[in-house]
Design an enzyme around this catalytic site. Structure first.
Site, PDB file in Angstrom:
ATOM      1  N   ASP A  23       0.798  -1.063   0.083  1.00 41.65           N
ATOM      2  CA  ASP A  23       0.112   0.059   0.189  1.00 41.65           C
ATOM      3  C   ASP A  23       1.042   1.301   0.047  1.00 41.65           C
ATOM      4  O   ASP A  23       2.005   1.102   0.321  1.00 41.65           O
ATOM      5  CB  ASP A  23      -0.973   0.075   1.296  1.00 41.65           C
ATOM      6  CG  ASP A  23      -2.081   1.098   1.011  1.00 41.65           C
ATOM      7  OD1 ASP A  23      -2.067   1.738   0.020  1.00 41.65           O
ATOM      8  OD2 ASP A  23      -3.111   0.864   1.798  1.00 41.65           O
TER       9      ASP A  23
HETATM   10  C1  BGC Z   1      -4.816   3.411   0.122  1.00 42.77           C
HETATM   11  C2  BGC Z   1      -4.985   2.472  -0.873  1.00 42.77           C
HETATM   12  C3  BGC Z   1      -4.742   3.215  -2.206  1.00 42.77           C
HETATM   13  C4  BGC Z   1      -3.500   3.849  -2.156  1.00 42.77           C
HETATM   14  C5  BGC Z   1      -2.993   4.853  -3.466  1.00 42.77           C
HETATM   15  C6  BGC Z   1      -3.534   4.330  -0.057  1.00 42.77           C
HETATM   16  O1  BGC Z   1      -3.721   5.302   1.003  1.00 42.77           O
HETATM   17  O2  BGC Z   1      -5.103   2.716   1.297  1.00 42.77           O
HETATM   18  O3  BGC Z   1      -6.127   1.931  -1.083  1.00 42.77           O
HETATM   19  O4  BGC Z   1      -4.720   2.145  -3.570  1.00 42.77           O
HETATM   20  O5  BGC Z   1      -3.235   4.907  -1.302  1.00 42.77           O
HETATM   21  O6  BGC Z   1      -3.778   5.934  -3.481  1.00 42.77           O
END
Ligand code: BGC
Length: 750
Positions: free
Chosen positions: A228
């Site tokens: 993530d």
């Molecule tokens: C979120 C993800 C997301 C990623 C990219 C993170 O903060 O938890 O779900 O895909 O950011 O934006």
């Protein structure tokens, strides 16, 4: 091919490949024939950022279709629809040159307080898994990869970067990993996104048990694991654990650490090769799937978004068939609530999509019923922080309008400041001024329809008895407003079902005493008893049960048959539309395991199907429950086991509206729990070889100890908890070390 490409790169190049080039793309080596992979959020629409980038939905993105977020799509219980939405998302991804869309999110809704529940499917792993498979297959059919997230146990936003989700093996496997397992094994997403949180003390991003033992060795996954955004804690530990790609770019820091670790001998270069190869594979797949020049039909996708919002809305209550309204009845209709004019249609955070267009319910209602009979009052405001929204004048105006109208359509819900990625809710109430508005309006008008807009359940028990009808529209995406109008006026027939229980009060919810944890840990103390499993086990009344949803027609169930199918079960049931309108019924199959040797939920969802029927029409509905669905995770064996039992099958329209039942014996798998010196006498007695031998040895002691009481009496039960090794310590028990050695030898080969 891939191997050749890896060998053509030096250590620095390979290490660089395992970290992003920027916010959304990976490193390319054109000379080596390795292209960049472009990623984008997701999941319910494209958040493609051409310029300023961020991972919290702060900067602007290009317009794309905002389909209903997971909460609404899942409430359709319609895998065909989820597949079609996946296909549309794949086409839109292609149009932006995106190779991997960051979704779906399939974490379990453990508590209604989780701020990100709008982005997840259900409190049930079977339903989440089925929908996830359909969605992933849909998008990947278009040459675009999915990113299954957030792996794993990311069930709250409070301290999401640091908290340790402390979960016992059975709930971890049976509830929190089960949907992931299904999607990995049945749909093979191109990538899996690890979560920020820790699991039993260890960050997901460097948890080799999770990322390698379970994901790869057990489930056979060979795609790319991506962090993530910003989830990497220690890049070298992460890479060793199986985290292939760090996102976004760490500006060279991660790759430098990886290369240095190889040089110092702390990291085996083969592990870098392994991750780099997976990245090269992903780049090749992306290139192969890429269709430059793709365009999408925004109107067509808007229509699909509308269909999804219609199928996902849940008619919770409809006393006296109050709905649908007749658009030509000439009634004076009051549309009350700012949400009718300014829709709340998606959640806040990284999934925020800039829609191609936006329908509001007020305009759509005017379009259907004509301007003449429709009057509007805002009732409350929705911009700014909730505290600022109280405006007594708006409330008074709305109540006066309600008093002068035949029917009130009252649009209430949660403002964006109540639920979001990044923080959890404090309670499950509507904003206070909205609850007061419902009471005030219902006091002057008996014909009130409450239409809800929220990303996770709200308490309705405070006012549900005061109104004849409630329509839960969730966050309906860009066409949610027109979908609601279609449903209210009978242009469409409601068919959505709850994927999460609506409790009477927050205090009844399973995780109430264990959410969101403290001192860096959250204990999943409710174990397996998540969602309906909890309300069933405790026999708790709820406002609306899991699987519930009404229709403007009615359905009859008959003739349930259950037969063996490859060691699992196949159910057939006849469903008849016994009402006057065409409609869709979601048929649900629950399974009970009476007499199980382990603790089991009262019943669990094991299959479902939906069927469209014209008035008077019947259809035979088929539901297959694969053998694996009967398995429980045996903590002692550290394996999934199917027990030999006579299972009960119940079929119906919700977990508390079960119409038919039947049974089927399923053949089990032999499993003998290991016994040793630490095992109890009770465990030894259950052992097929060790049990009889130990019984013979203890016979005189047991007889004396029972002093005439029958076998199995309380005296026997006292002895059952004794440890085998302890026997030699009691002088009155004629068991010596040699006897124990003999017993241990005997069970060794069994
Ligand atoms: C979120 C993800 C997301 C990623 C990219 C993170 O903060 O938890 O779900 O895909 O950011 O934006």
């Amino acid at each position: 091919m891939t191997v050749n490409k890896v060998t053509s790169l030096n250590l620095e190049q390979k290490a660089a490949l395992t970290s992003g080039a920027g916010w959304w793309d990976t490193v390319a080596y054109p000379d080596a024939g390795i292209s960049a992979v472009v990623m984008s959020d997701g999941p319910h629409g494209l958040r493609f950022q051409e310029t300023d980038a961020d991972h919290l939905g702060l900067s602007v993105s290009a317009p794309a279709t905002c389909f209903p977020p997971a909460v609404a799509l899942a409430s359709s219980w319609d895998t065909g629809l989820a597949h079609r939405v996946g296909v549309a998302l794949g086409i839109e991804s292609q149009s932006f040159g995106v190779n991997v869309l960051l979704g779906p999110g399939i974490n379990i809704k453990r508590s209604p307080l989780c701020g990100r529940n709008f982005e997840y499917f259900s409190e049930d792993p079977m339903l989440s898994g089925e929908l996830g498979v359909a969605w992933v297959n849909g998008i990947q059919s278009q040459g675009v990869g999915a990113s299954l997230k957030h792996f794993a146990a990311n069930n709250q936003e409070s301290e999401r970067m640091t908290v340790s989700a402390d979960i016992a093996p059975r709930p971890l496997q049976e509830i929190y990993l089960r949907a992931f397992r299904r999607v990995i094994m049945e749909a093979t997403p191109w990538t899996v996104m690890c979560s920020y949180n820790r699991i039993n003390g260890l960050h997901a991003a460097q948890n080799s048990w999770l990322l390698t033992d379970v994901l790869r060795d057990e489930w056979g996954y060979d795609g790319v694991v991506v962090s993530d955004w910003g989830a990497v804690v220690d890049r070298v530990k992460g890479l060793s654990a199986g985290l292939d790609l760090e996102m976004p770019s760490s500006s060279g820091a991660g790759p430098a650490q990886v290369a240095a670790a190889v040089r110092s001998g702390a990291l085996d270069e083969a592990l870098v090769d392994r991750s780099a190869s997976r990245l090269i594979e992903l780049a090749a797949k992306s290139e192969l799937g890429s269709r430059p020049g793709t365009t999408f039909d925004a109107s067509e996708h808007h229509a699909l978004a509308r269909e999804a919002a219609i199928n996902g809305a849940v008619l919770l209550k409809n006393d006296g068939a109050f709905l649908p309204l007749d658009p030509s009845a000439g009634q004076k209709i009051a549309v009350i609530g700012e949400f009718a004019r300014t829709p709340r249609y998606q959640g806040a955070g990284s999934s925020t999509v800039v829609p191609t267009r936006l329908d509001n319910a007020l305009d759509a209602i005017r379009g259907l019923a004509g301007d003449a009979g429709i009057a509007f009052a805002a009732g409350f405001t929705v911009d700014g922080e909730p505290e600022a929204a109280v405006d007594p004048a708006l409330c008074e105006e709305a109540v006066a309008l309600a008093a002068a109208s035949d029917v009130v359509l009252l649009f209430v819900g949660l403002p964006a400041s109540f639920e979001s990625e990044g923080f959890d809710r404090q309670h499950i109430e509507l904003p206070q001024e909205q609850t007061e508005l419902i009471h005030a309006v219902a006091a002057v008008n008996n014909n009130v329809v409450v239409v809800l807009a929220n990303g996770s359940v709200v308490r309705v028990s405070a006012w549900a008895d005061n109104v004849p009808a409630i329509l839960e529209g969730w966050l309906g995406g860009q066409a949610g407003g027109s979908a609601i109008a279609d449903l209210l006026f009978g242009m469409a027939n409601p068919s959505g079902r709850l994927t999460e229980t609506i409790p009477l009060r927050l205090e009844d919810t399973p995780a109430y005493l264990n959410f969101p944890g403290e001192a860096g840990h959250v204990t999943y103390g409710e174990g397996l008893f998540v969602g309906y499993r909890h309300y069933d086990a405790r026999k708790l009344a709820v406002s609306f049960p899991f699987g519930h949803g009404l229709s403007y027609t009615s359905f009859e169930y008959s003739n349930l048959r259950v037969i063996d199918a490859d060691g699992g079960a196949q159910l057939t049931v006849t469903v008849r539309n016994s009402g006057a309108r065409a409609g869709r019924e979601v048929v649900q199959a629950y399974v009970k395991a009476p007499g199980s040797r382990v603790q089991r939920p009262e019943r669990e969802l094991k299959g479902f199907a939906s069927v469209h029927l014209q008035p008077g029409e019947s259809a035979e509905v088929l539901i297959t429950v694969p053998r694996g669905e009967f398995a429980y995770y045996d903590s002692a064996a550290a394996a999934w086991l199917v027990e030999e039992l006579e299972y009960s099958f119940e079929v119906g329209a919700s977990i508390r509206d079960l119409r038919l039942s039947s049974t089927l014996a399923i053949h089990g798998e032999d499993f003998v729990a290991m016994v040793d010196r630490e095992s109890t006498i009770g465990d030894w007695f259950s052992h097929p070889v060790g049990g009889p031998a130990l019984r013979r040895l203890l016979e005189p002691v047991l007889l004396a100890f029972r002093s005439g009481a029958p076998e199995g009496s309380s005296r026997d039960r006292m002895i059952m908890g004794t440890r085998l090794g302890q026997l030699v310590q009691f002088p009155m028990i004629p068991v010596a070390e040699d006897d124990l050695d003999g017993l241990l030898e005997l069970v060794k080969g069994s």
